[in-house]
Design a protein around this motif. Structure first.
Motif, PDB file in Angstrom:
ATOM      1  N   ASP A 213      34.519  46.011  29.013  1.00  0.00           N
ATOM      2  CA  ASP A 213      33.165  45.464  28.855  1.00  0.00           C
ATOM      3  C   ASP A 213      33.054  44.044  29.412  1.00  0.00           C
ATOM      4  O   ASP A 213      32.100  43.331  29.110  1.00  0.00           O
ATOM      5  CB  ASP A 213      32.714  45.513  27.399  1.00  0.00           C
ATOM      6  CG  ASP A 213      33.638  44.740  26.467  1.00  0.00           C
ATOM      7  OD1 ASP A 213      34.585  44.102  26.966  1.00  0.00           O
ATOM      8  OD2 ASP A 213      33.417  44.788  25.240  1.00  0.00           O
ATOM      9  N   ALA A 214      34.025  43.624  30.213  1.00  0.00           N
ATOM     10  CA  ALA A 214      33.945  42.367  30.965  1.00  0.00           C
ATOM     11  C   ALA A 214      33.593  42.713  32.404  1.00  0.00           C
ATOM     12  O   ALA A 214      34.188  43.617  32.990  1.00  0.00           O
ATOM     13  CB  ALA A 214      35.281  41.633  30.912  1.00  0.00           C
ATOM     14  N   ASP A 215      32.613  42.020  32.973  1.00  0.00           N
ATOM     15  CA  ASP A 215      32.141  42.358  34.311  1.00  0.00           C
ATOM     16  C   ASP A 215      33.235  42.175  35.357  1.00  0.00           C
ATOM     17  O   ASP A 215      33.870  41.123  35.443  1.00  0.00           O
ATOM     18  CB  ASP A 215      30.944  41.479  34.686  1.00  0.00           C
ATOM     19  CG  ASP A 215      29.714  41.803  33.862  1.00  0.00           C
ATOM     20  OD1 ASP A 215      29.652  42.921  33.333  1.00  0.00           O
ATOM     21  OD2 ASP A 215      28.843  40.921  33.740  1.00  0.00           O
ATOM     22  N   ILE A 216      33.446  43.211  36.156  1.00  0.00           N
ATOM     23  CA  ILE A 216      34.304  43.119  37.340  1.00  0.00           C
ATOM     24  C   ILE A 216      33.380  43.299  38.527  1.00  0.00           C
ATOM     25  O   ILE A 216      32.834  44.383  38.742  1.00  0.00           O
ATOM     26  CB  ILE A 216      35.406  44.184  37.338  1.00  0.00           C
ATOM     27  CG1 ILE A 216      36.334  44.008  36.128  1.00  0.00           C
ATOM     28  CG2 ILE A 216      36.226  44.127  38.629  1.00  0.00           C
ATOM     29  CD1 ILE A 216      37.424  45.070  36.004  1.00  0.00           C
ATOM     30  N   VAL A 217      33.165  42.247  39.285  1.00  0.00           N
ATOM     31  CA  VAL A 217      32.199  42.282  40.376  1.00  0.00           C
ATOM     32  C   VAL A 217      32.913  41.991  41.696  1.00  0.00           C
ATOM     33  O   VAL A 217      34.105  41.702  41.735  1.00  0.00           O
ATOM     34  CB  VAL A 217      31.069  41.255  40.133  1.00  0.00           C
ATOM     35  CG1 VAL A 217      30.313  41.586  38.862  1.00  0.00           C
ATOM     36  CG2 VAL A 217      31.622  39.841  40.053  1.00  0.00           C
ATOM     37  N   LYS A 218      32.153  42.056  42.765  1.00  0.00           N
ATOM     38  CA  LYS A 218      32.707  41.829  44.098  1.00  0.00           C
ATOM     39  C   LYS A 218      33.446  40.506  44.155  1.00  0.00           C
ATOM     40  O   LYS A 218      32.946  39.476  43.728  1.00  0.00           O
ATOM     41  CB  LYS A 218      31.582  41.836  45.124  1.00  0.00           C
ATOM     42  CG  LYS A 218      32.077  41.671  46.569  1.00  0.00           C
ATOM     43  CD  LYS A 218      30.927  41.684  47.544  1.00  0.00           C
ATOM     44  CE  LYS A 218      31.429  41.493  48.978  1.00  0.00           C
ATOM     45  NZ  LYS A 218      30.316  41.475  49.951  1.00  0.00           N
ATOM     46  N   GLY A 219      34.656  40.542  44.682  1.00  0.00           N
ATOM     47  CA  GLY A 219      35.496  39.354  44.745  1.00  0.00           C
ATOM     48  C   GLY A 219      36.575  39.348  43.691  1.00  0.00           C
ATOM     49  O   GLY A 219      37.636  38.759  43.880  1.00  0.00           O
ATOM     50  N   ASN A 220      36.302  40.019  42.547  1.00  0.00           N
ATOM     51  CA  ASN A 220      37.331  40.166  41.511  1.00  0.00           C
ATOM     52  C   ASN A 220      38.402  41.178  41.908  1.00  0.00           C
ATOM     53  O   ASN A 220      39.500  41.177  41.342  1.00  0.00           O
ATOM     54  CB  ASN A 220      36.711  40.654  40.197  1.00  0.00           C
ATOM     55  CG  ASN A 220      36.475  39.524  39.216  1.00  0.00           C
ATOM     56  OD1 ASN A 220      35.412  39.407  38.646  1.00  0.00           O
ATOM     57  ND2 ASN A 220      37.487  38.691  39.016  1.00  0.00           N
ATOM     58  N   SER A 221      38.063  42.074  42.839  1.00  0.00           N
ATOM     59  CA  SER A 221      38.973  43.156  43.207  1.00  0.00           C
ATOM     60  C   SER A 221      40.357  42.621  43.549  1.00  0.00           C
ATOM     61  O   SER A 221      40.493  41.689  44.348  1.00  0.00           O
ATOM     62  CB  SER A 221      38.417  43.923  44.411  1.00  0.00           C
ATOM     63  OG  SER A 221      37.206  44.536  44.088  1.00  0.00           O
ATOM     64  N   GLY A 222      41.361  43.208  42.950  1.00  0.00           N
ATOM     65  CA  GLY A 222      42.745  42.793  43.194  1.00  0.00           C
ATOM     66  C   GLY A 222      43.247  41.776  42.199  1.00  0.00           C
ATOM     67  O   GLY A 222      44.439  41.457  42.177  1.00  0.00           O
ATOM     68  N   GLY A 223      42.351  41.257  41.358  1.00  0.00           N
ATOM     69  CA  GLY A 223      42.764  40.269  40.366  1.00  0.00           C
ATOM     70  C   GLY A 223      43.497  40.915  39.202  1.00  0.00           C
ATOM     71  O   GLY A 223      43.356  42.111  38.939  1.00  0.00           O
ATOM     72  N   PRO A 224      44.272  40.127  38.455  1.00  0.00           N
ATOM     73  CA  PRO A 224      45.027  40.680  37.341  1.00  0.00           C
ATOM     74  C   PRO A 224      44.158  40.901  36.105  1.00  0.00           C
ATOM     75  O   PRO A 224      43.227  40.140  35.841  1.00  0.00           O
ATOM     76  CB  PRO A 224      46.080  39.602  37.065  1.00  0.00           C
ATOM     77  CG  PRO A 224      45.387  38.327  37.440  1.00  0.00           C
ATOM     78  CD  PRO A 224      44.514  38.674  38.619  1.00  0.00           C
ATOM     79  N   VAL A 225      44.488  41.934  35.363  1.00  0.00           N
ATOM     80  CA  VAL A 225      43.924  42.152  34.036  1.00  0.00           C
ATOM     81  C   VAL A 225      45.049  41.870  33.051  1.00  0.00           C
ATOM     82  O   VAL A 225      46.103  42.521  33.097  1.00  0.00           O
ATOM     83  CB  VAL A 225      43.389  43.581  33.873  1.00  0.00           C
ATOM     84  CG1 VAL A 225      42.842  43.789  32.461  1.00  0.00           C
ATOM     85  CG2 VAL A 225      42.302  43.855  34.912  1.00  0.00           C
ATOM     86  N   LEU A 226      44.837  40.882  32.185  1.00  0.00           N
ATOM     87  CA  LEU A 226      45.886  40.395  31.298  1.00  0.00           C
ATOM     88  C   LEU A 226      45.645  40.861  29.871  1.00  0.00           C
ATOM     89  O   LEU A 226      44.485  40.972  29.429  1.00  0.00           O
ATOM     90  CB  LEU A 226      45.947  38.866  31.331  1.00  0.00           C
ATOM     91  CG  LEU A 226      46.046  38.198  32.707  1.00  0.00           C
ATOM     92  CD1 LEU A 226      46.039  36.687  32.556  1.00  0.00           C
ATOM     93  CD2 LEU A 226      47.294  38.658  33.443  1.00  0.00           C
ATOM     94  N   ASP A 227      46.741  41.085  29.148  1.00  0.00           N
ATOM     95  CA  ASP A 227      46.620  41.386  27.721  1.00  0.00           C
ATOM     96  C   ASP A 227      46.612  40.084  26.920  1.00  0.00           C
ATOM     97  O   ASP A 227      46.574  38.984  27.489  1.00  0.00           O
ATOM     98  CB  ASP A 227      47.730  42.342  27.264  1.00  0.00           C
ATOM     99  CG  ASP A 227      49.130  41.718  27.340  1.00  0.00           C
ATOM    100  OD1 ASP A 227      49.243  40.500  27.604  1.00  0.00           O
ATOM    101  OD2 ASP A 227      50.114  42.453  27.133  1.00  0.00           O
ATOM    102  N   SER A 228      46.675  40.184  25.613  1.00  0.00           N
ATOM    103  CA  SER A 228      46.584  38.989  24.755  1.00  0.00           C
ATOM    104  C   SER A 228      47.797  38.078  24.881  1.00  0.00           C
ATOM    105  O   SER A 228      47.767  36.936  24.430  1.00  0.00           O
ATOM    106  CB  SER A 228      46.411  39.411  23.295  1.00  0.00           C
ATOM    107  OG  SER A 228      47.511  40.214  22.877  1.00  0.00           O
TER     108      SER A 228
END
Length: 562
Positions: A509-524
């Motif tokens: 439910d966090a926006d992933i928009v153009k330019g975010n592609s390839g970025g890391p998704v981190l846990d707590s």
């Protein structure tokens, strides 16, 4: 004079031991005669005896004490040093690590020693006088002959002969610290009992002893305040324990500090977590500022880095007291690196202060390489963002995100690599680096690349554990990048799991928009659990507005080359 054949038998012993630690412990426990000790050390018996009883095994010199004066150091010559190092390894295996002992113990340091006393209301420090010299030959021999070792007298005497010089433990021998710890076993046990009875914490780092309490005042069982002389006096019970173990308290080194004053344990401040003295920070900043000043003036005059460094070194030496010894002149770069690494050791290598100071040094000295800083659960955002890289093509039509991962490469989304791409960190440097593809998985839309640059800050994988719904995540990257934009952190949680062509995707439910592609998704815990990809269109709908924010779960196993 030794004949030639005898000289060959007393050749310098080899440095390494070939046995395991279990074999060291078993071999030490079964020593029955001096030749068994030689076998355990993997040295011919005659060679061992020759060097153990050789008259001139040491050279001595003085080093300055921090508190003033000098300390006499006895350095063994090479053959004796090798023997002592091998024996030291065996004794460390036999001794292990004891609770209150933090000096010269495996896995312990001045940092772990200080950490035990963080949060103390009151702190007591005192030193043992003439620590090594007070441990004489008889005590060392008696140590090995008594319980729990119970070695034969001739074996115990040979061990003491190896460890002692001038009939006591020499400061400078590899065996002295571990033997001193073994000798102090009873002392540590008795002082720990006193501390436990008084509700206090006790630790020892070599001859530096510390007690602390979280109570409103120190129990009289530990220390009392002399109202007339206005000084602190150790309890008779503490003095009796120390003197009963044939040590003496250094009367000039007893200090008691409350939490409202500067509390230090083995040179580390503990008032609010672990910290170094403000004087050290000021010293490092002043040295860096001086070098940076010379760098600016030198660049204006067209000087190269070597010329600038030479001027900075000359200015640095001019402020030091003259020793009259050219070989004793310290190098500015070495002094700065040592002080900065000490700050990193105490505060953590992912602490912003350490990172800033190290980067200032690296801009001045290109040879100041350092191990990559691995982002941890408590790493400050200002450091974490240095692991995030901007990707773009030459015309800056395609733009995405990449991130440095432990192992030395960048990870990103595969669809970011359709053209020749460049990578940079806009917030830290104007430098850009050509991207070279290492590995691509088009089905998962993930890839790894490399650039001709060291990656100073790197993220770590979260592992192969399943991702639970509602677990918190942070999506990091450069959404809709514009000039001078900083790294964006978008927080949310996992809300759905979907599968496309048998590839799992997780919706957040966090926006992933153009330019975010390839970025890391981190846990707590700031660990990488996924790579952001393009939003997925909802079946039966049209347009980008109906795309869902999702990521591909990743782990190290998906990148065989890392």
């Amino acid at each position: 004079m030794l004949r030639k054949a005898e000289k060959q038998r007393v050749a310098c012993p080899s440095l390494n031991l070939t046995i395991t630690e279990d074999e060291m412990r078993a071999g030490f426990a079964s020593l029955a005669q001096p030749s068994d000790l030689a076998d355990l050390l993997e040295i011919p018996h005659k060679t061992l005896c020759f060097y153990a009883y050789k008259k001139k095994n040491y050279c001595n010199f003085e080093i300055p004490k921090k508190s003033g004066g000098t300390r006499l150091i006895f350095a063994p010559d090479t053959p004796m040093k090798i023997i002592q190092r091998k024996l030291s390894r065996i004794l460390y295996a036999v001794y292990g690590s004891r609770g209150p002992v933090h000096g010269f113990a495996r896995g312990r340091s001045i940092r772990t020693n200080a950490l035990r006393h963080v949060g103390a209301e009151w702190l007591l420090n005192f030193d043992l006088k003439d620590f090594f010299p007070s441990i004489h030959f008889g005590r060392v021999a008696g140590l090995f002959a008594a319980k729990p070792y119970k070695l034969p007298k001739d074996v115990a005497n040979l061990l003491a002969q190896i460890c002692c010089h001038n009939a006591s433990l020499p400061a400078g021998a590899p065996t002295s610290p571990i033997v001193a710890n073994m000798v102090c076993t009873r002392l540590d046990s008795e002082l720990k009992t006193v501390a436990w009875t008084a509700g206090c914490i006790y630790t020892r780092y070599a001859d530096d002893i510390t007690f602390s309490t979280r109570a409103a005042s120190f129990p009289t069982l530990i220390v009392t305040r002399d109202s007339k002389l206005k000084n602190w006096v150790l309890s008779q019970q503490i003095v009796d324990v120390i003197e009963g173990n044939t040590f003496k308290v250094n009367p000039y080194k007893t200090r008691v500090r409350s939490k409202n004053s500067s509390q230090e344990v083995t040179g580390i401040r503990i008032n609010s977590g672990l910290n170094v003295s403000s004087h050290l920070y000021q010293q490092v900043r002043a040295l860096l500022h001086s070098w940076e000043k010379w760098a600016k003036e030198g660049e204006d005059q067209g000087q190269n880095r070597a010329q600038i460094a030479a001027k900075a070194q000359t200015a640095f030496l001019a402020k030091l007291p003259k020793t009259g010894k050219e070989n004793d002149e310290p190098e500015l770069r070495d002094v700065l690196r040592g002080k900065i690494e000490f700050i990193g050791f105490i505060k953590g290598r992912d602490h912003p202060i350490y990172v800033r100071l190290l980067q200032r040094l690296q801009r001045l000295d290109l040879t100041a390489h350092a191990k990559p800083i691995i982002v941890g659960s408590s790493t400050h955002e200002s450091v974490l963002r240095q692991a995030i890289w901007l990707l773009y093509d030459y015309k800056q039509v395609i733009q995405g995100t990449a991130f440095a991962i432990e192992g030395g490469c960048l990870l990103t989304a595969a669809h970011n690599l359709e053209n020749l791409m460049w990578a940079s960190r806009p917030s830290f440097s104007g430098e850009k680096f050509l991207v070279e593809t290492l590995y691509v998985d088009h089905a998962r839309d993930i890839a790894s690349v490399k650039i001709d640059c060291c990656l100073p800050v790197q993220l770590r994988f979260g592992g192969d554990l399943p991702i639970a719904l509602t677990s918190p995540v942070c999506v990091v990257g450069f959404p809709h990048y514009h000039l001078n934009d900083s790294v964006a952190f978008r927080f949310g949680k996992v809300v759905q799991e979907r599968s496309y062509f048998n590839i799992p995707h997780f919706v957040v439910d966090a926006d992933i928009v153009k330019g975010n592609s390839g970025g890391p998704v981190l846990d707590s815990q700031n660990r990488v659990i996924g790579i952001a990809v393009k939003g997925l269109e909802v079946p039966g709908t049209l347009g980008d507005n109906d795309q869902l924010s999702s990521f591909i779960p990743v782990s190290k196993s998906l990148f065989p080359h890392i």
